[in-house]
Design an enzyme around this catalytic site. Structure first.
Site, PDB file in Angstrom:
ATOM      1  N   LYS A 121       0.853  -1.196   0.000  1.00 49.50           N
ATOM      2  CA  LYS A 121       0.000   0.000   0.000  1.00 49.50           C
ATOM      3  C   LYS A 121       0.878   1.232   0.000  1.00 49.50           C
ATOM      4  O   LYS A 121       1.977   1.225   0.536  1.00 49.50           O
ATOM      5  CB  LYS A 121      -0.882   0.027   1.258  1.00 49.50           C
ATOM      6  CG  LYS A 121      -2.174   0.781   1.054  1.00 49.50           C
ATOM      7  CD  LYS A 121      -3.171  -0.037   0.269  1.00 49.50           C
ATOM      8  CE  LYS A 121      -4.470   0.675   0.029  1.00 49.50           C
ATOM      9  NZ  LYS A 121      -5.512  -0.230  -0.489  1.00 49.50           N
TER      10      LYS A 121
HETATM   11  P1  NAD Z   1     -12.828   7.188  -3.426  1.00 47.01           P
HETATM   12  O1  NAD Z   1     -11.852   8.249  -3.167  1.00 47.01           O
HETATM   13  O2  NAD Z   1     -13.247   6.900  -4.816  1.00 47.01           O
HETATM   14  O3  NAD Z   1     -14.169   7.466  -2.580  1.00 47.01           O
HETATM   15  C1  NAD Z   1     -14.153   7.671  -1.201  1.00 47.01           C
HETATM   16  C2  NAD Z   1     -15.543   8.118  -0.792  1.00 47.01           C
HETATM   17  O4  NAD Z   1     -15.607   8.208   0.624  1.00 47.01           O
HETATM   18  C3  NAD Z   1     -15.910   9.507  -1.334  1.00 47.01           C
HETATM   19  O5  NAD Z   1     -17.298   9.552  -1.591  1.00 47.01           O
HETATM   20  C4  NAD Z   1     -15.565  10.415  -0.146  1.00 47.01           C
HETATM   21  O6  NAD Z   1     -16.274  11.638  -0.183  1.00 47.01           O
HETATM   22  C5  NAD Z   1     -16.014   9.523   0.981  1.00 47.01           C
HETATM   23  N1  NAD Z   1     -15.430   9.855   2.264  1.00 47.01           N
HETATM   24  C6  NAD Z   1     -14.130  10.060   2.573  1.00 47.01           C
HETATM   25  N2  NAD Z   1     -14.016  10.342   3.870  1.00 47.01           N
HETATM   26  C7  NAD Z   1     -15.276  10.306   4.382  1.00 47.01           C
HETATM   27  C8  NAD Z   1     -15.826  10.527   5.645  1.00 47.01           C
HETATM   28  N3  NAD Z   1     -15.061  10.855   6.692  1.00 47.01           N
HETATM   29  N4  NAD Z   1     -17.167  10.418   5.821  1.00 47.01           N
HETATM   30  C9  NAD Z   1     -17.966  10.091   4.765  1.00 47.01           C
HETATM   31  N5  NAD Z   1     -17.506   9.870   3.554  1.00 47.01           N
HETATM   32  C10 NAD Z   1     -16.174   9.981   3.372  1.00 47.01           C
HETATM   33  O7  NAD Z   1     -12.257   5.875  -2.715  1.00 47.01           O
HETATM   34  P2  NAD Z   1     -12.640   4.371  -3.017  1.00 47.01           P
HETATM   35  O8  NAD Z   1     -11.683   3.843  -4.000  1.00 47.01           O
HETATM   36  O9  NAD Z   1     -14.096   4.254  -3.237  1.00 47.01           O
HETATM   37  O10 NAD Z   1     -12.244   3.693  -1.630  1.00 47.01           O
HETATM   38  C11 NAD Z   1     -13.145   3.664  -0.521  1.00 47.01           C
HETATM   39  C12 NAD Z   1     -12.689   2.600   0.448  1.00 47.01           C
HETATM   40  O11 NAD Z   1     -12.700   1.323  -0.230  1.00 47.01           O
HETATM   41  C13 NAD Z   1     -11.277   2.748   0.991  1.00 47.01           C
HETATM   42  O12 NAD Z   1     -11.243   2.205   2.300  1.00 47.01           O
HETATM   43  C14 NAD Z   1     -10.450   1.883   0.075  1.00 47.01           C
HETATM   44  O13 NAD Z   1      -9.249   1.458   0.681  1.00 47.01           O
HETATM   45  C15 NAD Z   1     -11.410   0.730  -0.116  1.00 47.01           C
HETATM   46  N6  NAD Z   1     -11.179  -0.079  -1.317  1.00 47.01           N
HETATM   47  C16 NAD Z   1     -11.089   0.485  -2.564  1.00 47.01           C
HETATM   48  C17 NAD Z   1     -10.910  -0.317  -3.671  1.00 47.01           C
HETATM   49  C18 NAD Z   1     -10.860   0.233  -5.067  1.00 47.01           C
HETATM   50  O14 NAD Z   1     -10.801  -0.573  -6.007  1.00 47.01           O
HETATM   51  N7  NAD Z   1     -10.937   1.512  -5.270  1.00 47.01           N
HETATM   52  C19 NAD Z   1     -10.772  -1.706  -3.498  1.00 47.01           C
HETATM   53  C20 NAD Z   1     -10.891  -2.253  -2.231  1.00 47.01           C
HETATM   54  C21 NAD Z   1     -11.102  -1.433  -1.143  1.00 47.01           C
END
Ligand code: NAD
Length: 431
Positions: A121
């Site tokens: 990461k």
């Molecule tokens: P992203 O940046 O596309 O979206 C994040 C979302 O969360 C946004 O809507 C943002 O406004 C919101 N957010 C951030 N902080 C917040 C808070 N304090 N309260 C409410 N909303 C909040 O990110 P993503 O890729 O969707 O990732 C989200 C989660 O999923 C992370 O934990 C990431 O590690 C995990 N994840 C992502 C992937 C991937 O393929 N992108 C895969 C597995 C896990």
């Protein structure tokens, strides 16, 4: 856990630490599985800490002409079963310990899916919402050049995470190309299609969450139609799972993002909401909804709660309010250990992150394979393979859960940690 530890390995000083620390959470989760599996101390020691932690300082000139330095990290928790694999996030709250936790969760996640990867990461401490595209491009380039020696198709393969996307991956591929002299698409996954990205990658994590939810509904014998869902986070993961569950007939009654949230008992159309977010950047002020905050969303009466934002959002301070029957973890580490135990006592099924959100890394694996072979799959092929791999992992976890009478999270850890340990045994004890 039924089986008690012969030895408690973790340092007492760490146990006494009170404030939320994602790496401490990750170590404690690992330790439980290690104790259950009665891991040999030499394997335990190799898996408790990451193999490598790199800190870089990146100086760029901002659009206003000022020079600024940003700190970034890349952590490789394990490269035993293959190159380390894991996203890069841009966040003001990023830290080394967060990366260490996320990298170790990636190791277990890849092992649960039986993918030939370890966990990695990366992050840069910055405020991406306040930076221009030009500044983010320069920062990404400096970061890539700073870590270029430790990434690569057979070493460590980054992907998008919070506040990074396919554009960020294209910038990384470009900086890597300039340093090695040719375009190596397999250095990152989640790239644009024209640079060798995979069909299906953009919505893969959401699709994977949905595949798992379908299996949960078969396992618990309930119909998804009409089930009420509360969704925390509407980025890549949140918006993509929202579309799948909406199509399946679930009713999304609340959504929050970093700016606020929306609630409607009548249900929220994620396709319309996505259009608004593309224009305004937020879910707030969506027509025919009322404002809501994260804490209220977490306590809403609903069937399925999907945390899809950041770590530690279901914690001991709000867990008693949770009324959902199922928590489907879209985010990594959204539930603290203390909250997890309380959810279990309340009889709420927590579908753990290292299984539930593995759709992204599964399609990333397929993207990497396609890149190495210079041979491309159709979207149907990608989705069919992903569904098959995720469903197989789900039932393997259920099997461990039922045989050992442990929670689903513990079962996923036992499966993942057990597989990595088995690889160590096969290689034989070295140092
Ligand atoms: P992203 O940046 O596309 O979206 C994040 C979302 O969360 C946004 O809507 C943002 O406004 C919101 N957010 C951030 N902080 C917040 C808070 N304090 N309260 C409410 N909303 C909040 O990110 P993503 O890729 O969707 O990732 C989200 C989660 O999923 C992370 O934990 C990431 O590690 C995990 N994840 C992502 C992937 C991937 O393929 N992108 C895969 C597995 C896990």
């Amino acid at each position: 856990m039924q089986k008690t530890a012969k030895i408690s390995y973790i340092e007492p000083v760490v146990r006494e630490k009170r404030e939320y620390d994602p790496f401490l959470e990750a170590v404690l989760q690992f330790e439980r599985a290690a104790n259950f599996l009665d891991l040999e101390p030499w394997i335990y020691q190799r898996l408790k800490h990451p193999e490598r932690e790199v800190i870089v300082h990146l100086a760029i000139t901002l659009d206003n002409g000022r020079s600024e330095t940003f700190t970034g990290f890349r952590v490789q928790h394990s490269t035993l079963r293959g190159p380390s694999k894991g996203g890069i996030r841009y966040s003001p709250d990023a830290s080394l310990n967060e990366c260490k936790a996320l990298a170790s969760w990636m190791t277990w996640k890849c092992a649960v899916l039986d993918l030939p990867f370890g966990g990695g990461k990366g992050a840069i401490i910055c405020d991406p919402l306040r930076m221009s595209e030009n500044e983010l491009r320069k920062l990404t380039r400096e970061y890539t050049l700073a870590i270029r020696d430790i990434i690569g198709p057979y070493k460590d393969i980054p992907a998008p995470d919070m506040f990074t996307n396919s554009q960020t991956m294209a910038w990384i591929a470009d900086a890597y190309r300039q340093s090695c002299g040719y375009l190596e698409p397999a250095v990152v996954t989640g790239k644009p299609l024209v640079l060798g990205g995979s069909l299906g990658r953009a919505g893969a994590t959401g699709a994977g969450l949905f595949f798992i939810l379908e299996e949960v509904s078969k396992y618990l014998k309930f119909d998804l139609v009409g089930k009420k869902v509360a969704l925390l986070g509407f980025g890549n993961v949140g918006s993509s799972v929202a579309k799948y569950i909406h199509r399946a007939g679930c009713k999304i009654i609340a959504v929050t993002d970093i700016f606020g949230g929306i609630y409607s008992e009548e249900g929220i159309d994620p396709f319309q909401l996505e259009k608004q977010v593309e224009k305004s950047g937020s879910v707030t002020n969506f027509p025919n909804t009322e404002p809501i905050d994260n804490e209220t969303l977490i306590g809403l009466p609903c069937d399925i709660l999907i945390p899809a934002a950041t770590e530690g959002q279901i914690h001991k301070g709000n867990v008693e309010n949770v009324k959902a029957k199922i928590v489907l973890e879209g985010a990594n580490g959204p539930t603290t250990l203390e909250a997890d135990e309380i959810l279990e006592k309340k009889g709420i099924l927590v579908v753990p992150d290292i299984l539930a959100n593995a759709g992204g890394v599964t399609v990333s694996y397929l993207e990497w394979v396609q890149n190495l072979q210079r041979f491309f799959l159709s979207e149907e092929e990608v989705m069919e393979k992903t569904a098959k791999m995720m469903k197989r992992a789900f039932w393997e976890v259920i099997d461990v859960m039922e045989k050992n009478k442990v929670s689903m999270r513990e079962a996923a850890y036992i499966l993942g940690v057990g597989r990595v340990a088995e690889s160590y045994r096969a290689l034989g004890k070295a140092a």
